[in-house]
Design a protein around this motif. Sequence first.
Motif, PDB file in Angstrom:
ATOM      1  N   THR A   1       4.479 -16.462 111.398  1.00 11.62           N
ATOM      2  CA  THR A   1       5.675 -16.841 110.652  1.00 11.62           C
ATOM      3  C   THR A   1       5.638 -18.326 110.297  1.00 11.62           C
ATOM      4  O   THR A   1       5.991 -18.722 109.184  1.00 11.62           O
ATOM      5  CB  THR A   1       6.934 -16.500 111.476  1.00 11.62           C
ATOM      6  OG1 THR A   1       6.984 -15.082 111.631  1.00 11.62           O
ATOM      7  CG2 THR A   1       8.198 -16.979 110.783  1.00 11.62           C
TER       8      THR A   1
ATOM      9  N   ASP B   1       6.482 -11.067 105.590  1.00  6.12           N
ATOM     10  CA  ASP B   1       6.223 -11.264 107.016  1.00  6.12           C
ATOM     11  C   ASP B   1       6.492  -9.964 107.781  1.00  6.12           C
ATOM     12  O   ASP B   1       7.338  -9.170 107.382  1.00  6.12           O
ATOM     13  CB  ASP B   1       7.164 -12.368 107.535  1.00  6.12           C
ATOM     14  CG  ASP B   1       6.652 -12.998 108.819  1.00  6.12           C
ATOM     15  OD1 ASP B   1       5.638 -12.524 109.370  1.00  6.12           O
ATOM     16  OD2 ASP B   1       7.271 -13.983 109.273  1.00  6.12           O
ATOM     17  N   ASP B   2       5.766  -9.779 108.858  1.00  2.54           N
ATOM     18  CA  ASP B   2       5.976  -8.628 109.754  1.00  2.54           C
ATOM     19  C   ASP B   2       5.882  -7.287 109.043  1.00  2.54           C
ATOM     20  O   ASP B   2       6.745  -6.419 109.205  1.00  2.54           O
ATOM     21  CB  ASP B   2       7.346  -8.736 110.457  1.00  2.54           C
ATOM     22  CG  ASP B   2       7.325  -9.785 111.566  1.00  2.54           C
ATOM     23  OD1 ASP B   2       6.251  -9.994 112.149  1.00  2.54           O
ATOM     24  OD2 ASP B   2       8.378 -10.388 111.822  1.00  2.54           O
TER      25      ASP B   2
ATOM     26  N   ARG C   1       5.870 -19.181 121.308  1.00  4.61           N
ATOM     27  CA  ARG C   1       7.308 -19.152 121.507  1.00  4.61           C
ATOM     28  C   ARG C   1       7.674 -19.677 122.889  1.00  4.61           C
ATOM     29  O   ARG C   1       8.666 -20.374 123.072  1.00  4.61           O
ATOM     30  CB  ARG C   1       7.789 -17.709 121.376  1.00  4.61           C
ATOM     31  CG  ARG C   1       8.909 -17.604 120.382  1.00  4.61           C
ATOM     32  CD  ARG C   1       9.066 -16.190 119.939  1.00  4.61           C
ATOM     33  NE  ARG C   1       8.544 -16.042 118.600  1.00  4.61           N
ATOM     34  CZ  ARG C   1       8.147 -14.895 118.089  1.00  4.61           C
ATOM     35  NH1 ARG C   1       8.171 -13.806 118.822  1.00  4.61           N
ATOM     36  NH2 ARG C   1       7.721 -14.835 116.862  1.00  4.61           N
TER      37      ARG C   1
HETATM   38 MG    MG Z   1       6.778 -13.812 113.162  1.00  6.12          MG
END
Ligand code: MG
Length: 469
Positions: free
Chosen positions: A177, A232-233, A335
């Motif tokens: 992302t 995305d995704d 993350r």
């Molecule tokens: Mg992502």
Amino acid sequence: MTMEQDRWSRVKGRLRSSVGEDVYTSWFARMDLEGVQDESVRLSVPTRFLKSWIQAHYAERVLSCWQAEMPEVHRIDLTVRSAVRPVVQPKEAPAPVEARRPPALELRSTATAPVSANHDALGGSPLDPRLTFASFVVGRSNTLAHAAARQVAEGRRGDPVMFNPLYIHAGVGLGKTHLLQAVTWAGNSGNERKVLYLTAEKFMYGFVAALKTQTALAFKEALRGIDVLVIDDLQFLQGKSTQAEFCHTLNALIDAGRQVVIAADRPPSDLESLDDRVRSRLAGGLVVEMGSLGEELRHGILKSRVAAARAHHATFEVPEDVLHYLARTITHNGRDLEGAINRLLAHSKLNNRPVTLEMAEHEVRDLVRPQEPKRIKIEDIQRVVARQYNVSRSDLLSSRRTANVVRPRQVAMYLAKTLTLRSLPEIGRRFGGRDHTTVLHAVRKIEALVSKDTALSEEVESLKRQLQE
Ligand code: MG
Ligand code: ADP
């Protein structure tokens, strides 16, 4: 860590062990605690799609995990939070969204429509102003993806398109992302091309909503009017009509020489719900995998996060030994690295104390996880089995039925079933388009044999070891 946060990490721990690591990372990794009040807990997720999915499938589970920690809880309120959130800022009010845009955008003249107008009309997904090329750290595992993304972002209208689509895949938290949004920010800042960033779910909702209001044509027209489409995704794209529309859009854009950039958590060949034509179209451009973040890259990311935090909190400092400790121990994904820095920031601000190694060890202890088992691919299995039995990979995929290829082929199918999460039909497809019953037969056959035949059983164990190391 406050008591609430402490409790929240325990609830997450329960959730993780109750649903398993894979499900947890797919659906809950981005769930945040907003607050607890009397009998109800407020949680948030970044998208509507996650919200509806969790509500439909995991509402009870989430509630019971809370009740195990706090029996008085009787309600979970799940909300969608905006993608643009400031890092933890205990005292200052969050800056207005406009002010936090990257500088390149602030330079645009007010006479031209801002990017977001286009985004709104199409239901473009919100962008996080922090996810730019400037804050993206390049390392061994992402060099190629970064270079390709840069190339796309720097293209000008009318330039020949070098690879289309650009397809980037990687596990959760490895920077997909970030890279896609960087392309979007950079591409739009030139003000010459229109770059639209959409999550697959936004594409689904946008399209479905447009159909309902009879503006499908307008939606298509608008989509076709953009220079670069970033999705995305993609693994979340579901539904037959959505797929058909996706396929149309993809073809229309590519044929018109527009750039398409896609990210997903797996390679095109593993997108089981998409049909073959779409898969092969996706695989026909440049497919790049981003591997796990090495220690050096993790160190770089931590540094860049600290630098970003210092823009708002000038006195925030993280000593080198703490950075090294974090980079060494938080191996899972980007993350968690971000989470670690946010916690240290919150802790040192709230208690007005400098960051120390002891503080770090205490604050991030739940982020330190054992190494994930390696993700094994069907291609790897075929390669290793072929090598072991001295046949070629194409022998394994062929329709030849001589004994010297039948057995290795069955062993490979058996390993594919036991070492990956792929379904029988998917495995059949990857073995030269065989039927799922053939795969099932092979799996049963080898299962039966290994229980009797010690030589074969040792062979299979050795293959497993080779694949897992
Ligand atoms: Mg992502
Ligand atoms: P994905 O979309 O692959 O799940 P994200 O792009 O959301 O992952 O990355 C997760 C976090 O890690 C984000 O905070 C992101 O900024 C950070 N991150 C990942 N890779 C990098 C990188 N190479 N440089 C800087 N930050 C990174």
